[in-house]
Design a protein around this motif. Structure first.
Motif, mmCIF file in Angstrom:
data_model
loop_
_atom_site.group_PDB
_atom_site.id
_atom_site.type_symbol
_atom_site.label_atom_id
_atom_site.label_comp_id
_atom_site.label_asym_id
_atom_site.label_seq_id
_atom_site.Cartn_x
_atom_site.Cartn_y
_atom_site.Cartn_z
ATOM 1 N N GLU A 65 -25.749 16.323 -10.602
ATOM 2 C CA GLU A 65 -26.805 16.972 -11.373
ATOM 3 C C GLU A 65 -26.690 16.598 -12.843
ATOM 4 N N LYS A 108 -31.779 11.066 -11.476
ATOM 5 C CA LYS A 108 -31.371 11.842 -10.304
ATOM 6 C C LYS A 108 -30.298 11.073 -9.546
ATOM 7 N N LEU A 167 -23.202 21.969 -4.584
ATOM 8 C CA LEU A 167 -23.581 20.598 -4.249
ATOM 9 C C LEU A 167 -22.770 20.058 -3.075
#
Length: 539
Positions: free
Chosen positions: A188, A183, A323
């Protein structure tokens, strides 16, 4: 006595004639668009010590100046040297050392290009750039199964065309110990059937690339000189490199000082705490060829890889908003620090949510501070109520993004939200100027494609008929200004470049056709006959 009187008259007449000023060069018989305040035309100009000393008619220049070098333009068009307000100059050079994946029509073609490249170069690490799954029949992200099978021991990292996603084989993923549990904020790792596919989005790229061998100084020098040749051939005389580190800037400066790099560079410093501390302490660096006075931040990712941050979910991926690449606290803290310096802040913002956050943050930290010329890079998707926030924020946009993305942008955004995308005219009306660039190597380098996309809003097949969202097209005059004087203004350089005027650098280009009157569809085919920087021919 009469003879003596005649001689005296002749001597008197010649003594009254003004002696011509010696200059380095004169250009005559040209169709010159000066791009000055009145957008005046001219026929000739004189150059001395790398700057324009007079601009006017053939008669006015030839009667006042003489030079060993006289260039007869023979009626050809001359415009100020083009300024690319947002590009990746060093990245373009490094691309010449990588697998070219631009224009691939399938993943199989991507793999074949990698194979051919490696057969020719036999490298320990392979990089490539330019794939775009939106151009393939299967428009889904690829996986790394085939690359891992073909190259089990050679790390491979293939960057998507927008730079906001990479495909890594297993050997590359192992460099950063990337697995299904990996992570990272602002990024991603794509997973399928419980395993990484090899596709890393935005900040997740760093999981691998932080472990990639660093380029040597010689690699960097080679890249810069290669990029310069490409850009001079296309009439660029200044480039705004949107993201450079300390070492790259030092190499650029050193090459310019010894005369090997003649391209003028407006450097946006890549965002990091280290770079921020270093350059805020060092202060602005300004020479005739290098200007270091801005920081480049990222608010979000790209629309094509669904990393752009939207206020409502993607129309083609429910519950997905994109994001935030830089966390809000970090971004606001940096903005405050930069606002208390002489530096500019230039932030990549694609999605409507990202643009909203950036604009609001700018407004908050710049209260009472005038003429800061902070920029939003791309300003790609704007909510209707947010256009007014550009009243004192410069929109820095890339017209070819509109004509590249128009095939799928509505799929991502929906029919209503897409109306606020690639809205160059609305942004121009909001601020009064737009700075135009390409974002190369995301797009092609050619400024003529930029010009064509801004004016026609069509691809090279002249699609769609009438132009894509044509209400947001720019006029030819607006476009030329956006590629010259307005781009210079966005760099705080409008008093030294961007137009053909007395006292400014003699940066200009000679074109084989008149860009302001030629049939629109012929604009992409214009050729640069010569490019001049400081009055010296670069090609």
């Amino acid at each position: 006595m009469k003879k003596i009187l005649s001689l005296l008259i002749i001597v008197f007449v010649f003594s009254c004639q003004k002696e011509k000023q010696q200059v380095d060069s004169i250009v005559i018989n040209a169709n010159i668009y000066t791009v000055n305040t009145n957008f005046d035309k001219a026929e000739a100009f004189a150059i001395k010590d790398g700057k324009f000393v007079q601009v006017g008619t053939n008669e006015s220049i030839q009667s006042a100046f003489e030079a060993d070098t006289i260039i007869d333009a023979k009626g050809q068009t001359i415009v100020p040297g083009f300024i690319d307000a947002h590009c990746h100059f060093l990245g373009l050079g490094f691309n010449q050392q990588a697998v070219d994946l631009v224009g691939t029509k399938s993943f199989d073609e991507v793999v074949n290009r990698v194979i051919d490249f490696q057969n020719e170069n036999n490298l320990d690490y392979i990089v490539g750039r330019g794939w775009d799954q939106n151009d393939w029949e299967e428009k889904e992200f690829p996986d790394n199964v085939l690359l891992s099978k073909l190259f089990p021991d050679t790390p491979i990292a293939l960057t998507r065309i927008d730079g906001h996603a990479i495909l890594c084989n297993e050997a590359a993923l192992k460099l950063g110990n990337v697995n299904a549990s990996s992570k990272i904020d602002g990024g991603e790792v794509l997973i399928n059937n419980g395993k990484p596919t090899g596709v890393l989005i935005d900040n997740a790229e760093n999981l691998v690339m932080d472990h990639w061998p660093k380029s040597s100084r010689n690699d960097m020098v080679k890249a810069l000189l290669a990029a310069q040749n490409i850009c001079f051939d296309l009439g660029l005389t200044t480039v705004d490199d949107a993201g450079l580190g300390i070492e790259a800037i030092e190499v650029i400066d050193s090459l310019q000082q010894i005369g090997e790099l003649n391209m003028r560079v407006y450097a946006m410093v890549s965002a990091s705490s280290k770079n921020l501390d270093y350059f805020l302490n060092k202060g602005v660096t300004k020479t005739d060829k290098l200007n270091v006075r801005s920081f480049k931040y990222y608010a979000d990712g790209a629309l094509g890889s669904r990393g752009a941050l939207l206020r409502a979910p993607y129309s083609d991926k429910p519950n997905h908003f994109g994001l935030l690449v830089t966390d809000l606290a970090t971004f606001k803290d940096a903005a405050k620090r930069i606002s208390n310096s002489k530096f500019q802040m230039n932030t990549h913002a694609i999605g409507d949510s990202a643009n909203h956050v950036v604009l609001k943050t700018y407004k908050e930290v710049l209260q009472g501070k005038e003429n800061r010329r902070w920029r939003v890079e791309h300003a790609q998707v704007i909510s209707p109520e947010d256009f007014s926030l550009f009243n004192d924020i410069i929109p820095s946009v890339q017209p070819t993004h509109a004509t590249s993305d128009m095939y799928w942008a509505e799929d991502r955004l929906g029919s209503e939200r897409v109306k606020g995308a690639y809205a160059f005219k609305d942004l121009l009306n909001a601020y009064g100027k737009v700075a135009l660039g390409t974002d190369f190597p995301v797009e092609q380098v050619s400024p003529f494609l930029t010009f064509y996309a801004a004016v026609a809003r069509q691809d090279l097949e002249h699609y769609p008929a009438g132009g894509y969202q044509i209400n947001n097209a720019l006029t030819r005059e607006e476009t030329l200004k956006g590629m010259t004087i307005w781009a210079a203004y966005s760099n705080f350089e409008e008093h030294e470049k961007g137009s053909i005027e007395v006292g400014k650098f003699a940066d200009f280009i000679i074109l084989d056709k008149d860009i302001m009157t030629i049939e629109v569809k012929e604009i992409p085919n214009i050729k640069v006959e010569q490019t001049f920087v400081g009055g010296k021919a670069m090609r």
